[in-house]
Design an enzyme around this catalytic site. Sequence first.
Site, PDB file in Angstrom:
ATOM      1  N   LYS A 169      53.670  31.271  -9.749  1.00  0.00           N
ATOM      2  CA  LYS A 169      52.636  32.263  -9.426  1.00  0.00           C
ATOM      3  C   LYS A 169      53.029  33.580 -10.063  1.00  0.00           C
ATOM      4  CE  LYS A 169      48.732  32.276  -7.059  1.00  0.00           C
ATOM      5  NZ  LYS A 169      47.756  31.177  -7.084  1.00  0.00           N
ATOM      6  N   ASP A 208      43.336  34.067 -10.370  1.00  0.00           N
ATOM      7  CA  ASP A 208      43.438  34.131  -8.909  1.00  0.00           C
ATOM      8  C   ASP A 208      42.633  35.354  -8.493  1.00  0.00           C
ATOM      9  OD1 ASP A 208      45.091  34.875  -6.181  1.00  0.00           O
ATOM     10  OD2 ASP A 208      45.261  32.736  -6.620  1.00  0.00           O
TER      11      ASP A 208
END
Length: 529
Positions: free
Chosen positions: A206, A246
């Site tokens: 991430k 995201d």
Amino acid sequence: SQFIRTLHSKHHITETNRTRPGTGRTLIMMPMSPSPRGGVKTILTIFIFINLQIQKIHGRNQISNTIMSVTQTNPQSCTNPNKHFDFLDDLQSKYHHQPVFLQAVEEMALSIEPLFNDPTNGDFYRKAFLFLTEPERMISFHVPWMDDKGKHHVNRGWRVEFSSALGPYKGGLRFHPTVDDGILKFLGFEQIFKNALTGLPLGGGKGGSDFDPKGKSEAEMRRFCESFMTQLCRYIGPSTDVPAGDIGVGGREIGFMNGQYKRLSNKHGEGILTGKGLCGGIQLRPEATGFGTVYIAQHAIEDKLKRSFEGARCAVSGSGNVAQYASRMLIDLGAKVVSISDSDGCLVFENGMTDDDWNQFIEAKQVKRTRLSTLDDTVSGKYIPGRSPWTLPDLQVDFAFPCATQNEIDEDGASLLMKGGAMGVFEGANLPVTAEGQEVLRSNPEVVYIPGKAANAGGVGVSGLEMSQNASRTYWKREKVDIMLKEMMAGIYQQMKEAAGEDGTLEQGCNRAGFLKVAHALKELGWVY
């Protein structure tokens, strides 16, 4: 705070977290390192200057409040107070200042606790779990950029490359002012097991920045994305790390970053990002997470509740890609979407969102990039400022789809859902239910609860298909991708059921299936034994 940021940039003062013994209070301190160029003298001068300025403003010495930023936060507030794992003590001690990360770790540990107690393999499973709680690599960098007025700014950027056991690191990039290394560790940890459930050879990672896209022009977004990729490009590659989007990073931002990578590398057609548009993208990627969440929910309610979505009242939170396309698929399946929301408030549709409502919602968010409040007089719903669907006591809900952000449903919110007759909760966001809220759901075993690791895995699943499409230099039609997405979500549901067994829940099955796959990979690689 802007003055402090400037000092950080000019004098390379770094922040470290410390806890004052016996108080539980976190101190944000800026240590002074001596240098041959008089660094200590310079920084002492800075501290004295700050102190004098504070005294001028406040009439007393509050340097501890400004420099040390004492916060009355309990590091364990997001963790489960009723369960303790001794082998996690060291982890909790080291990362007490990252409560959401610890929440994700403990939520996972609770679900797979029977594995830790296995008389034959329990020791191995505990070692594998601990191995997976530390990222393989954490990269941080600065991201300088210029706004439309010519003013320079510097944000922080990160990439957390958590686990490569199953394949290249894979996970999104989040641009939001709340982003820090702890939030990204939580997201990256969840991503390991989510990616494992897809059946594709994907590791977990991430990244992102504390940059706030809200209110930025398209030119400012482009300049920031180009600067971010200038830093990130040296760490990614189709067999190393493949980021995606995201919160705050959609198709436009992925396009800007992809364009900068092409300029810098002179490599074209490499699948170093997913979520692309014309330049190597895949059909259905924007819709995949929302559609996938509804597809797996459909399997669950048909299997567990013996009913369909026809006429069901479904509350959706959020207004990004996940919420947009979850609401679209729910409408298509005959459900009544009774809410959507953003950070300012929510729209409630007592009789369900209509097709025209949805079209105006999409135009507001994708084209005009405006707040939901602007739709109050144009759609059939009623706008309620400062509220989310989970704080409305009179909202009757059959199924909940939290698609906004982490910890949006607390204990009170979960209790309201149970009181309102909710039969299922399906997480379109990552960890949207607090530890206390999860306990409420677990205390109602008749409620179907599917965590985000499974429920929102459709997004990364289709990202994995995009990587395959890029590698083979092929192009798949929308209908083919939709079929593969449906098959993937059906496969994930089946894995959950089998791992849960006769007595387990779908939540436990989800976490066990994801963990076992990664743990066995670690053993096969000889990384844990």
